[in-house]
Enzyme design. Structure first.
Site, PDB file in Angstrom:
ATOM      1  N   LEU A 188       0.900  -1.292  -0.012  1.00  9.47           N
ATOM      2  CA  LEU A 188      -0.055   0.123   0.133  1.00  9.47           C
ATOM      3  C   LEU A 188       0.905   1.310   0.167  1.00  9.47           C
ATOM      4  CD1 LEU A 188      -2.651  -0.878   2.713  1.00  9.47           C
ATOM      5  CD2 LEU A 188      -2.962  -0.909   0.366  1.00  9.47           C
ATOM      6  N   ASP A 189       0.491   2.110  -0.631  1.00  8.95           N
ATOM      7  CA  ASP A 189       1.171   3.460  -0.612  1.00  8.95           C
ATOM      8  C   ASP A 189       1.416   4.052   0.992  1.00  8.95           C
ATOM      9  OD1 ASP A 189       1.216   3.411  -3.315  1.00  8.95           O
ATOM     10  OD2 ASP A 189      -0.238   4.982  -3.839  1.00  8.95           O
ATOM     11  N   ARG A 190       2.330   4.691   1.272  1.00 10.71           N
ATOM     12  CA  ARG A 190       2.464   5.293   2.524  1.00 10.71           C
ATOM     13  C   ARG A 190       1.391   6.004   2.991  1.00 10.71           C
ATOM     14  NH1 ARG A 190       4.483   9.779   4.944  1.00 10.71           N
ATOM     15  NH2 ARG A 190       4.596  11.106   3.290  1.00 10.71           N
ATOM     16  N   ARG A 235      -5.578   5.874  -8.307  1.00  6.62           N
ATOM     17  CA  ARG A 235      -5.339   7.083  -8.354  1.00  6.62           C
ATOM     18  C   ARG A 235      -5.354   7.396  -9.702  1.00  6.62           C
ATOM     19  NH1 ARG A 235      -0.448   7.564  -4.465  1.00  6.62           N
ATOM     20  NH2 ARG A 235      -0.638   9.889  -4.862  1.00  6.62           N
TER      21      ARG A 235
END
Length: 270
Positions: free
Chosen positions: A106-108, A207
């Site tokens: 997962l992105d930060r 996104r």
């Protein structure tokens, strides 16, 4: 000397320039090409760090963690400590030494559920689930605007942007298949809450795909729009389900919206 995998990650990050430009891994050097890059540095030995983590499921083979926003998943360029891996050392195993147990990320600044392996057997099994697209990942996403239909499918290849190596894009020299499904969860005055299901798991896929159809993610500083007082993108991995890689029994986990996103959703409803 760095490993081949580390060199590939350096190229993929856009840190290797040929003639002043980032090039894909497939680029063939010709006589006279000037190559610029920072020397590879092997990651230091990992040490466990004390970290409060919420675990949604755990057995002797694997565990599902509810990752908070702001936490990087594993060590990499510019991040040698304070990652999820550091907080779980001794509880995860399998795969590369610098990111044990990690089969997806997962992105930060994305919160929510991640599954990690605790054994090499589980790691191989989870990798197979990812490849066969049997890891069912669903996200809650707040977007600016309203979708044209209650549900939809976005199929558009994604890769490193042609001109900006820090971004992912549909305009790329290194396209990889990417498929995203969405369904309207709640229609709001100026925005919409979507339930998004990933068929593939490319970097920044949700996104990029939602921005491409005119539904930018709220709070996303790179591909989306600001608003609602958010300091990060409204993107939460709300559910994760899969057949257990060792026992075959179905595992289902859920995670409620964290406080910052729940508060933003309430403001969006007004």
């Amino acid at each position: 000397m760095g490993s081949r995998a580390a060199a590939e990650r350096l190229v993929e990050s856009g840190s290797v320039l040929v003639g002043g430009k980032a090039r894909p891994k497939s680029y063939r050097l010709t006589e006279g090409d000037e190559v610029e890059f920072e020397p590879l540095q092997e990651p230091p030995g990992l040490e466990r760090e004390q970290m409060e983590l919420s675990v949604a499921y755990e057995d002797e083979h694997l565990l599902v963690v509810d990752k908070p926003a702001g936490l990087t998943v594993h060590p990499g360029a510019g991040r040698g400590t304070g990652t999820l891996v550091h907080g779980l050392l001794g509880r995860v195993a399998g795969g590369p030494e610098e990111r044990p147990g990690i089969v997806h990320r997962l992105d930060r600044n994305t919160s929510g559920l991640m599954v990690l392996a605790r054994t090499e057997e589980a790691y191989r099994g989870l990798e197979a689930l990812v490849r066969s697209r049997a890891l069912e990942r669903s996200y809650l996403v707040l977007v600016q605007g309203h979708p044209q239909s209650r549900r939809g499918r976005i199929e558009a290849s994604i890769g490193r942007d042609r001109t900006d190596p820090t971004r992912q894009s549909l305009d790329t020299n290194t396209p990889r298949d990417a498929v995203t499904h969405f369904e309207l969860a709640e229609l709001l005055p100026e925005r919409a809450l979507l339930s998004v299901h990933l068929e593939t798991g490319r970097t920044h896929q949700i996104r990029v795909h939602l921005a491409a159809i005119g539904l930018p993610v709220v709070g996303d500083p790179v591909y989306g729009v600001g608003g609602l007082g958010l300091e990060r993108q409204f993107l939460h991995a709300a559910s994760l389900a899969f057949p257990h890689p060792v026992t075959g029994v179905r595992v289902e986990t859920e995670s409620p919206l964290p406080h910052d996103l729940a508060g933003a959703l309430e403001r969006a409803r007004r």
